[in-house]
Scaffold this motif. Structure first.
Motif, PDB file in Angstrom:
ATOM      1  N   GLY A 241       0.775  -1.236   0.000  1.00 19.85           N
ATOM      2  CA  GLY A 241       0.000   0.000   0.000  1.00 19.85           C
ATOM      3  C   GLY A 241       0.804   1.282   0.000  1.00 19.85           C
ATOM      4  N   ALA A 242       2.129   1.192  -0.082  1.00 21.34           N
ATOM      5  CA  ALA A 242       2.941   2.408  -0.121  1.00 21.34           C
ATOM      6  C   ALA A 242       2.700   3.166  -1.422  1.00 21.34           C
ATOM      7  N   SER A 243       2.841   4.476  -1.366  1.00 19.02           N
ATOM      8  CA  SER A 243       2.695   5.301  -2.559  1.00 19.02           C
ATOM      9  C   SER A 243       4.023   5.466  -3.287  1.00 19.02           C
ATOM     10  N   GLY A 244       5.099   5.024  -2.645  1.00 21.49           N
ATOM     11  CA  GLY A 244       6.394   5.146  -3.290  1.00 21.49           C
ATOM     12  C   GLY A 244       7.499   4.579  -2.430  1.00 21.49           C
ATOM     13  N   CYS A 245       8.693   4.541  -3.016  1.00 17.13           N
ATOM     14  CA  CYS A 245       9.870   4.034  -2.320  1.00 17.13           C
ATOM     15  C   CYS A 245      11.087   4.744  -2.886  1.00 17.13           C
ATOM     16  N   CYS A 246      11.979   5.208  -2.005  1.00 14.90           N
ATOM     17  CA  CYS A 246      13.209   5.826  -2.470  1.00 14.90           C
ATOM     18  C   CYS A 246      14.320   5.568  -1.459  1.00 14.90           C
ATOM     19  N   ASN A 247      15.525   5.957  -1.802  1.00 15.45           N
ATOM     20  CA  ASN A 247      16.677   5.743  -0.934  1.00 15.45           C
ATOM     21  C   ASN A 247      16.582   6.630   0.304  1.00 15.45           C
ATOM     22  N   THR A 248      16.913   6.064   1.448  1.00  9.85           N
ATOM     23  CA  THR A 248      16.900   6.812   2.708  1.00  9.85           C
ATOM     24  C   THR A 248      17.745   8.071   2.615  1.00  9.85           C
ATOM     25  N   HIS A 249      18.841   7.990   1.865  1.00  5.99           N
ATOM     26  CA  HIS A 249      19.800   9.092   1.798  1.00  5.99           C
ATOM     27  C   HIS A 249      19.602   9.976   0.562  1.00  5.99           C
ATOM     28  N   ALA A 250      18.414   9.957   0.000  1.00  2.00           N
ATOM     29  CA  ALA A 250      18.118  10.793  -1.166  1.00  2.00           C
ATOM     30  C   ALA A 250      18.298  12.271  -0.827  1.00  2.00           C
ATOM     31  N   ALA A 251      18.684  13.038  -1.825  1.00  2.00           N
ATOM     32  CA  ALA A 251      18.890  14.473  -1.635  1.00  2.00           C
ATOM     33  C   ALA A 251      17.573  15.172  -1.307  1.00  2.00           C
ATOM     34  N   PRO A 252      17.637  16.310  -0.616  1.00  2.00           N
ATOM     35  CA  PRO A 252      16.411  17.034  -0.245  1.00  2.00           C
ATOM     36  C   PRO A 252      15.496  17.323  -1.423  1.00  2.00           C
ATOM     37  N   GLU A 253      16.083  17.712  -2.556  1.00  2.04           N
ATOM     38  CA  GLU A 253      15.237  18.039  -3.717  1.00  2.04           C
ATOM     39  C   GLU A 253      14.529  16.800  -4.261  1.00  2.04           C
ATOM     40  N   VAL A 254      15.149  15.633  -4.114  1.00  2.00           N
ATOM     41  CA  VAL A 254      14.494  14.396  -4.541  1.00  2.00           C
ATOM     42  C   VAL A 254      13.319  14.088  -3.623  1.00  2.00           C
TER      43      VAL A 254
END
Length: 205
Positions: free
Chosen positions: A86-99
């Motif tokens: 049910g998540a709306s998305g997934c990204c790296n924990t250390h993603a840049a602020p703009e990401v």
């Protein structure tokens, strides 16, 4: 839109607070103290070596409408599992602020955020399936509502190119690419890159 980061030890990364200075950071056991009906993006961290069940227990998170998994070690299997829960998305924990801000914009508008590799795999599979049915009549040409440059950007993105790769190929800035993407989404009535890829490849979205 409010933001809340959920972590085992409630230890925020500087990038989280740079992206959303007013965000809350709580331990998992504090999640029950938050009003589930408030408009909030819930960012749930999965630490390295940790099972998804521990980071994202389905029962505890069922009430939340917008949830993004932050994975220390993201891969296609983790992304697919998170979306299946049910998540709306997934990204790296250390993603840049703009990401992180871009992720929030996409999911806040009802879109789905997936990693670049998974997006490319989905797009590639869609393209192959469509190629096998090439006799199917094409839809109304989507490119007629876009400018020439927007068409170029859209085709590259539909092929799985990142904003940086598009900028390099077209000799423009990433800021310009983002501006074109916003215009493309608005003109075509789309929410995210996956929908754009499907539209350009002839799938009804």
């Amino acid at each position: 839109m409010n933001h809340c980061f959920v972590d085992r030890d409630a230890l925020p990364l500087s990038t989280w607070l740079e992206a959303f200075p007013q965000a809350r950071v709580v331990r998992r056991d504090q999640l029950v103290l938050l009003p589930a009906d408030e408009p909030v993006v819930l960012w749930v961290r999965q630490r390295s070596g940790e099972a998804l069940d521990a980071a994202m227990p389905t029962a505890a998170l069922a009430a939340w409408q917008l949830l993004v998994l932050l994975a220390d070690e993201p891969d296609e299997e983790v992304v697919a599992d998170a979306l299946g829960r049910g998540a709306s998305g997934c990204c790296n924990t250390h993603a840049a602020p703009e990401v992180l801000q871009q992720v929030a914009l996409v999911v806040g508008n009802g879109g789905l955020w997936v990693g670049q590799s998974l997006l490319r795999r989905l797009v590639g599979g869609t393209s192959r399936a469509l190629a096998a049915r090439s006799e199917r009549p094409p839809r109304v040409d989507w490119s007629t509502v876009l400018s020439e440059r927007e068409v170029q950007v859209a085709r590259l993105v539909a092929g799985g190119a990142s904003n940086r790769e598009v900028a390099e190929q077209l000799s423009i800035t990433e800021r310009t690419v983002k501006a074109h993407m916003s215009a493309i989404f608005e003109k075509l009535g789309l929410r995210d890159r996956l929908q754009l890829s499907l539209r350009i490849n002839g799938v009804q979205v």
